[in-house]
Scaffold this active site. Structure first.
Site, mmCIF file in Angstrom:
data_model
loop_
_atom_site.group_PDB
_atom_site.id
_atom_site.type_symbol
_atom_site.label_atom_id
_atom_site.label_comp_id
_atom_site.label_asym_id
_atom_site.label_seq_id
_atom_site.Cartn_x
_atom_site.Cartn_y
_atom_site.Cartn_z
ATOM 1 N N GLU A 96 0.852 -1.189 0.000
ATOM 2 C CA GLU A 96 0.000 0.000 0.000
ATOM 3 C C GLU A 96 0.889 1.240 0.000
ATOM 4 O O GLU A 96 1.962 1.248 0.616
ATOM 5 C CB GLU A 96 -0.928 -0.066 1.240
ATOM 6 N N ASP A 97 0.428 2.274 -0.692
ATOM 7 C CA ASP A 97 1.229 3.496 -0.784
ATOM 8 C C ASP A 97 1.315 4.221 0.563
ATOM 9 O O ASP A 97 2.384 4.636 0.984
ATOM 10 C CB ASP A 97 0.669 4.438 -1.872
ATOM 11 N N PHE A 149 -0.785 16.353 3.183
ATOM 12 C CA PHE A 149 -1.210 15.699 1.953
ATOM 13 C C PHE A 149 -0.033 15.616 0.980
ATOM 14 O O PHE A 149 0.540 16.626 0.612
ATOM 15 C CB PHE A 149 -2.387 16.433 1.313
ATOM 16 N N ARG A 162 0.622 11.771 -10.170
ATOM 17 C CA ARG A 162 1.106 10.414 -9.894
ATOM 18 C C ARG A 162 2.480 10.171 -10.511
ATOM 19 O O ARG A 162 3.267 9.383 -10.005
ATOM 20 C CB ARG A 162 0.151 9.359 -10.475
HETATM 21 P P1 IMP Z 1 -6.931 5.516 4.382
HETATM 22 O O1 IMP Z 1 -8.044 4.542 4.095
HETATM 23 O O2 IMP Z 1 -7.429 6.785 4.956
HETATM 24 O O3 IMP Z 1 -5.779 4.928 5.183
HETATM 25 O O4 IMP Z 1 -6.414 6.017 3.017
HETATM 26 C C1 IMP Z 1 -5.662 5.288 2.223
HETATM 27 C C2 IMP Z 1 -5.708 5.783 0.803
HETATM 28 O O5 IMP Z 1 -6.024 7.182 0.689
HETATM 29 C C3 IMP Z 1 -4.327 5.619 0.265
HETATM 30 O O6 IMP Z 1 -4.210 4.374 -0.345
HETATM 31 C C4 IMP Z 1 -4.197 6.762 -0.704
HETATM 32 O O7 IMP Z 1 -4.599 6.357 -1.981
HETATM 33 C C5 IMP Z 1 -5.130 7.829 -0.195
HETATM 34 N N1 IMP Z 1 -4.368 8.868 0.559
HETATM 35 C C6 IMP Z 1 -4.286 9.029 1.891
HETATM 36 N N2 IMP Z 1 -3.483 10.056 2.212
HETATM 37 C C7 IMP Z 1 -3.042 10.564 1.047
HETATM 38 C C8 IMP Z 1 -2.143 11.640 0.720
HETATM 39 O O8 IMP Z 1 -1.565 12.338 1.558
HETATM 40 N N3 IMP Z 1 -1.940 11.849 -0.613
HETATM 41 C C9 IMP Z 1 -2.527 11.089 -1.589
HETATM 42 N N4 IMP Z 1 -3.352 10.080 -1.318
HETATM 43 C C10 IMP Z 1 -3.614 9.817 -0.010
HETATM 44 MG MG MG Z 2 -4.239 3.928 -2.318
#
Ligand code: IMP
Ligand code: MG
Length: 175
Positions: A96-97, A149, A162
Site C-alpha cells: 500500500e502506498d 497531503f 502520480r
Molecule cells: P486511508 O483509508 O485513509 O488509510 O487512506 C488510504 C488511501 O487514501 C491511500 O491508499 C491513498 O490512496 C489515499 N491517501 C491518503 N493520504 C493521502 C495523501 O496524503 N496523498 C494522496 N493520497 C492519499
Molecule cells: Mg491507495
C-alpha cells in the site's frame, strides 16, 4: 497550488532497497505473493518487486482497486474492486502506498482473511504519524511522515501528479 519537495527520488530508491532486504530475510526459500492496492501503489509495487527479484525472492503479483479519497478528504466509503479468491493458501504481502486513516487497509485485510491465506503481512511506503481509530499492524514501513497531503510516486490529488518521480507536500494557497 504548490508542491514542496519532501522525499527525493534517491531517498525513495534507497528506502525501497532497504525494505526489500528486510522482506527478503523473512521470505527466503518461501513463495511470496504481492497484492498491490491500485492505483496509488503501482509504482512502489513495481520497484519493490524488482528489488526482491534482485535478492532472488521470486514473487507473483495481483492487483485490486480501492478508492476512498475525493480531493484532500477520505470519504470513509471504501470501494474494493477485484477478485480475491487467489489468496487461498498463499503468503500474501499487501503493498500500500500510504497508511492514513487505516480504513482502506482494515477493510482489505478483513476481506483477504475470508479467503484463508497461509500468511498475511502488510508493507506501506508512507505512514502518517497521527492518532487513528483503525489501528492495524503494519509489518514494513518505509517513511513515517507528518499528517500532510502528499503527491507523487504514484500518489495523486484528483488523479494528478502520480507521475512525479519524487514525493512532495501539496499546499493550497487559495486557488
Ligand atoms: P486511508 O483509508 O485513509 O488509510 O487512506 C488510504 C488511501 O487514501 C491511500 O491508499 C491513498 O490512496 C489515499 N491517501 C491518503 N493520504 C493521502 C495523501 O496524503 N496523498 C494522496 N493520497 C492519499
Ligand atoms: Mg491507495
Amino acid at each position: 497550488m504548490k508542491i514542496n519537495n519532501f522525499l527525493s527520488e534517491n531517498e525513495i530508491k534507497l528506502k525501497i532497497h532497504k525494505l526489500a532486504n528486510e522482506i527478503s530475510k523473512k521470505y527466503k526459500k518461501k513463495k511470496l505473493t504481492l497484492l498491490c492496492i491500485l492505483k496509488g501503489s503501482f509504482i512502489f509495487a513495481s520497484d519493490l518487486m524488482r528489488e526482491l527479484e534482485n535478492n532472488k525472492i521470486f514473487t507473483e503479483i495481483f492487483f485490486i482497486n480501492a478508492k476512498s479519497y475525493d480531493g484532500f478528504n477520505s470519504t470513509g466509503n471504501i470501494k474494493i474492486l477485484g477478485d480475491l479468491s487467489f489468496v487461498k493458501n498463499k503468503n500474501i504481502l499487501v503493498i500500500e502506498d500510504i497508511y492514513d486513516t487505516g480504513l482502506t487497509l482494515k477493510k482489505i485485510i478483513n476481506e483477504i482473511l475470508k479467503y484463508k491465506p497461509n500468511s498475511l503481512e502488510v508493507c506501506v511506503l508512507l505512514y502518517k504519524k497521527k492518532s487513528r481509530k483503525n489501528k492495524i499492524k503494519i509489518d514494513y514501513i518505509g517513511f513515517k511522515i507528518p499528517d500532510k497531503f502528499v503527491v507523487g510516486y504514484g500518489l495523486d490529488y484528483n488523479e494528478k501528479f502520480r507521475g512525479l518521480p519524487f514525493i512532495g507536500i501539496l499546499e493550497t494557497d487559495g486557488d
